[in-house]
Design a protein around this motif. Structure first.
Motif, mmCIF file in Angstrom:
data_model
loop_
_atom_site.group_PDB
_atom_site.id
_atom_site.type_symbol
_atom_site.label_atom_id
_atom_site.label_comp_id
_atom_site.label_asym_id
_atom_site.label_seq_id
_atom_site.Cartn_x
_atom_site.Cartn_y
_atom_site.Cartn_z
ATOM 1 N N ALA A 32 0.829 -1.209 0.000
ATOM 2 C CA ALA A 32 0.000 0.000 0.000
ATOM 3 C C ALA A 32 0.861 1.256 0.000
ATOM 4 O O ALA A 32 0.528 2.259 -0.631
ATOM 5 C CB ALA A 32 -0.932 -0.010 1.209
ATOM 6 N N GLU A 33 1.973 1.205 0.710
ATOM 7 C CA GLU A 33 2.867 2.370 0.768
ATOM 8 C C GLU A 33 3.525 2.623 -0.581
ATOM 9 O O GLU A 33 3.686 3.774 -1.006
ATOM 10 C CB GLU A 33 3.929 2.148 1.834
ATOM 11 N N GLN A 34 3.908 1.545 -1.301
ATOM 12 C CA GLN A 34 4.533 1.709 -2.605
ATOM 13 C C GLN A 34 3.547 2.262 -3.623
ATOM 14 O O GLN A 34 3.903 3.068 -4.476
ATOM 15 C CB GLN A 34 5.075 0.360 -3.092
ATOM 16 N N GLY A 35 2.307 1.821 -3.577
ATOM 17 C CA GLY A 35 1.269 2.370 -4.446
ATOM 18 C C GLY A 35 1.438 2.049 -5.913
ATOM 19 O O GLY A 35 1.054 2.869 -6.758
ATOM 20 N N CYS A 36 1.981 0.881 -6.255
ATOM 21 C CA CYS A 36 2.149 0.543 -7.668
ATOM 22 C C CYS A 36 1.740 -0.894 -7.976
ATOM 23 O O CYS A 36 2.176 -1.467 -8.976
ATOM 24 C CB CYS A 36 3.580 0.794 -8.123
ATOM 25 N N VAL A 37 0.919 -1.493 -7.100
ATOM 26 C CA VAL A 37 0.431 -2.851 -7.328
ATOM 27 C C VAL A 37 -1.092 -2.835 -7.210
ATOM 28 O O VAL A 37 -1.645 -2.285 -6.246
ATOM 29 C CB VAL A 37 1.019 -3.858 -6.310
ATOM 30 N N GLU A 38 -1.753 -3.430 -8.203
ATOM 31 C CA GLU A 38 -3.199 -3.597 -8.151
ATOM 32 C C GLU A 38 -3.480 -5.041 -7.774
ATOM 33 O O GLU A 38 -3.189 -5.960 -8.537
ATOM 34 C CB GLU A 38 -3.840 -3.283 -9.502
ATOM 35 N N LEU A 39 -4.019 -5.258 -6.581
ATOM 36 C CA LEU A 39 -4.275 -6.602 -6.079
ATOM 37 C C LEU A 39 -5.685 -7.049 -6.454
ATOM 38 O O LEU A 39 -6.632 -6.256 -6.399
ATOM 39 C CB LEU A 39 -4.115 -6.640 -4.563
ATOM 40 N N ASP A 40 -5.806 -8.328 -6.812
ATOM 41 C CA ASP A 40 -7.134 -8.903 -7.049
ATOM 42 C C ASP A 40 -7.892 -8.950 -5.735
ATOM 43 O O ASP A 40 -7.324 -9.258 -4.681
ATOM 44 C CB ASP A 40 -7.018 -10.316 -7.622
ATOM 45 N N ARG A 41 -9.187 -8.657 -5.813
ATOM 46 C CA ARG A 41 -10.005 -8.680 -4.609
ATOM 47 C C ARG A 41 -11.008 -9.818 -4.669
ATOM 48 O O ARG A 41 -11.473 -10.196 -5.749
ATOM 49 C CB ARG A 41 -10.734 -7.345 -4.429
ATOM 50 N N GLY A 109 -1.335 -23.880 4.165
ATOM 51 C CA GLY A 109 -0.407 -24.119 5.256
ATOM 52 C C GLY A 109 -0.047 -22.817 5.946
ATOM 53 O O GLY A 109 -0.919 -22.076 6.397
ATOM 54 N N GLU A 110 1.228 -22.510 6.014
ATOM 55 C CA GLU A 110 1.689 -21.288 6.674
ATOM 56 C C GLU A 110 1.998 -20.179 5.677
ATOM 57 O O GLU A 110 2.592 -19.159 6.035
ATOM 58 C CB GLU A 110 2.955 -21.590 7.490
ATOM 59 N N VAL A 111 1.578 -20.351 4.436
ATOM 60 C CA VAL A 111 1.889 -19.382 3.381
ATOM 61 C C VAL A 111 0.595 -18.762 2.844
ATOM 62 O O VAL A 111 -0.422 -19.443 2.705
ATOM 63 C CB VAL A 111 2.670 -20.052 2.229
ATOM 64 N N ALA A 112 0.642 -17.466 2.562
ATOM 65 C CA ALA A 112 -0.474 -16.752 1.943
ATOM 66 C C ALA A 112 0.011 -16.141 0.634
ATOM 67 O O ALA A 112 1.160 -15.709 0.523
ATOM 68 C CB ALA A 112 -1.001 -15.661 2.873
ATOM 69 N N ALA A 113 -0.878 -16.109 -0.352
ATOM 70 C CA ALA A 113 -0.507 -15.577 -1.662
ATOM 71 C C ALA A 113 -1.651 -14.746 -2.224
ATOM 72 O O ALA A 113 -2.826 -15.086 -2.046
ATOM 73 C CB ALA A 113 -0.161 -16.715 -2.618
ATOM 74 N N LEU A 114 -1.284 -13.644 -2.872
ATOM 75 C CA LEU A 114 -2.239 -12.778 -3.558
ATOM 76 C C LEU A 114 -1.740 -12.547 -4.974
ATOM 77 O O LEU A 114 -0.525 -12.464 -5.207
ATOM 78 C CB LEU A 114 -2.399 -11.432 -2.851
ATOM 79 N N ALA A 115 -2.661 -12.409 -5.916
ATOM 80 C CA ALA A 115 -2.303 -12.127 -7.306
ATOM 81 C C ALA A 115 -2.677 -10.691 -7.649
ATOM 82 O O ALA A 115 -3.574 -10.102 -7.023
ATOM 83 C CB ALA A 115 -3.004 -13.102 -8.248
ATOM 84 N N GLY A 116 -1.990 -10.145 -8.624
ATOM 85 C CA GLY A 116 -2.289 -8.783 -9.034
ATOM 86 C C GLY A 116 -1.464 -8.378 -10.231
ATOM 87 O O GLY A 116 -0.859 -9.199 -10.921
ATOM 88 N N TRP A 117 -1.444 -7.077 -10.468
ATOM 89 C CA TRP A 117 -0.717 -6.501 -11.598
ATOM 90 C C TRP A 117 0.243 -5.438 -11.092
ATOM 91 O O TRP A 117 -0.068 -4.716 -10.145
ATOM 92 C CB TRP A 117 -1.675 -5.869 -12.601
ATOM 93 N N CYS A 118 1.385 -5.332 -11.761
ATOM 94 C CA CYS A 118 2.397 -4.337 -11.385
ATOM 95 C C CYS A 118 3.126 -3.889 -12.645
ATOM 96 O O CYS A 118 3.400 -4.723 -13.528
ATOM 97 C CB CYS A 118 3.380 -4.947 -10.386
#
Length: 479
Positions: A32-41, A109-118
């Motif tokens: 969010a601080e970088q402001g250059c990634v659009e995450l899928d919701r 498991g212990e990992v989380a992943a999100l997809a998006g565009w950059c």
């Protein structure tokens, strides 16, 4: 920057954000601080706890100004009860957005992943920021049938991008017409607003805007090159017309006087319009091929076939005007070939049979008629150029007539010149601006845009002030 990159949208990468579940919040804050990634919701995601609290606070009414405060994110997880108690709408809004993005994460498991565009150029920087949080940014293949979002380039062309974005978002595969469209706009504006004095006022206005004056217009500061370009174009056209606050005689006529040679100005406006339409057809042909391949792009009315048809018509017109029969015949052959390709493409898109033929004939007739009307529509450049010159001449003649009637006449002449110039400047600037925009949208952009893209909307929420006590973690009491 290479020319090919300057006329294409920013290259995008499909990416995956992979982090330990315990570091998901920190990774999202950094993104969010970088402001250059659009995450899928996540679709149909239920409102999170922060969102519920925020909605309740807004329903109860908030202190003046706080309801519209820009969202902010605490670096570490805040106490939502404390934020609610202190009515910290900005921090709650930031937490609500973070919750919404977090719900789109796939957990294994212990990992989380999100997809998006950059943007491709920003991937290394974002990857470095995530690595510091124990995460990674991994490239992904583009899903079949999905187009990346479109981000028009910043930099020198940024002041022209509102021209394009107001009309629509180009498809990701299309050309970015920002700076060519901006140049075309200022040229058309200058022809209609040709006066060195009036253009100089626009340049002064652009300089004031660049300096942040007046402050009420500070949000438009990035448009100052656009305004300056329009002013310079008006000054160049005014120098060609010999106009300086009207026909004052202070400048020689370098090309033509609009009021003395309207037919010549009209012909020049139509020729300029034809040239712009050729460029628009060429850009449209590139877009159709990029969007759908050669099979469709070759036969599209706004593709290669339409370009061939228009070039043929232009060659026929040039041959007839120059009394060059061979040129006219060759142009007619090109025009017929282009029209035949357009007809083939249109018929192929129908259900066939007699109904398909009828539909093709009607649509083909529309293409021919619009080609002629779109070209003649550029005659308005000359028409409004004449109007501007006539108003300035009227003000100047009234000024000179009053100036020869003693001291009172001089005062009246000064008042008439000031008020008349202000009125004609404001009126003609508005008219020229609107008419240039109309030509840009209806005559030029209609050939560039056939499919519309999706704008790139990166997630950006700035971090809260470190000194804000409400942004700090407050341990919950036991039980």
């Amino acid at each position: 920057m290479p020319w090919s990159e300057a006329v294409t949208p920013v290259r995008m990468r499909r990416v995956a954000v992979v982090v330990p579940q315990t570091g998901l919040r920190e990774a999202l804050v950094r993104i969010a601080e970088q402001g250059c990634v659009e995450l899928d919701r996540a679709e149909d995601a239920a409102p999170g706890e922060a969102a519920v609290r925020l909605q309740r606070l807004r329903g109860q009414g908030t202190p003046s100004g706080s309801g519209s405060a820009a969202p902010a994110l605490a670096v570490t997880a805040p106490d939502l009860d404390l934020l609610d108690l202190r009515r910290r709408v900005a921090l709650l809004a930031g937490e609500a957005q973070l919750e919404e993005r977090a719900q789109g994460a796939v957990q294994q498991g212990e990992v989380a992943a999100l997809a998006g565009w950059c943007p491709a150029a920003q991937v290394p920087r974002v990857a470095d920021r995530l690595a510091a949080a124990g995460g990674a940014l991994l490239p992904l293949p583009v899903p079949r049938g999905t187009d990346p979002p479109t981000l028009l380039r910043s930099g020198r062309a940024a002041s022209f991008t509102p021209l394009v974005s107001t009309y629509g978002t180009p498809a990701y595969a299309d050309l970015d017409p920002s700076w060519p469209a901006g140049l075309a706009y200022v040229v058309m504006f200058g022809i209609m607003f040709g006066d060195v004095g009036h253009g100089a006022l626009l340049v002064l206005g652009a300089l004031a805007l660049r300096l942040g004056r007046p402050r009420a217009l500070a949000r438009f500061t990035r448009l100052w090159p656009f305004l300056a370009g329009a002013g310079v174009a008006a000054m160049l056209a005014g120098a060609a017309y010999g106009e300086f606050f009207g026909p004052t005689g202070l400048l020689p006529v370098l090309w033509l006087s609009p009021l003395d040679e309207p037919a010549r100005l009209l012909a020049a406006a139509v020729v300029l319009g034809a040239g712009l339409l050729v460029l628009a057809h060429a850009a449209g042909a590139v877009n159709r091929v990029r969007e759908n391949g050669w099979a469709v792009g070759l036969c599209a009315a706004t593709g290669c076939a339409g370009l061939l048809f228009y070039l043929g018509l232009a060659q026929v017109s040039a041959g007839l005007l120059l009394h060059h029969q061979a040129w006219a015949v060759a142009g007619a052959v090109c025009a017929v070939a282009g029209l035949a390709l357009v007809a083939f493409g249109m018929f192929r898109a129908t259900a066939g049979g007699g109904a398909g033929v009828a539909e093709t004939v009607v649509r083909l007739f529309d293409v021919v008629v619009r080609t002629g009307t779109n070209t003649l529509s550029f005659a308005r450049l000359a028409a409004f150029g004449l109007t501007h010159a006539a108003l300035a001449a009227l003000v100047w003649r009234g000024t000179t007539a009053l100036a020869g009637r003693g001291a009172a006449g001089v005062a009246g002449a000064a008042l008439l010149f000031t008020v008349g110039t202000a009125v004609s400047f404001a009126l003609e600037a508005l008219v020229a601006g609107v008419q240039a925009l109309r030509l840009e949208f209806y005559e030029l952009f209609s050939r560039l845009f056939e499919t519309e893209g999706r704008p790139f909307r990166p997630w950006h929420v700035p971090p809260a002030e470190p000194a804000d006590p409400a942004a700090k973690v407050i341990p919950c009491s036991p039980g």
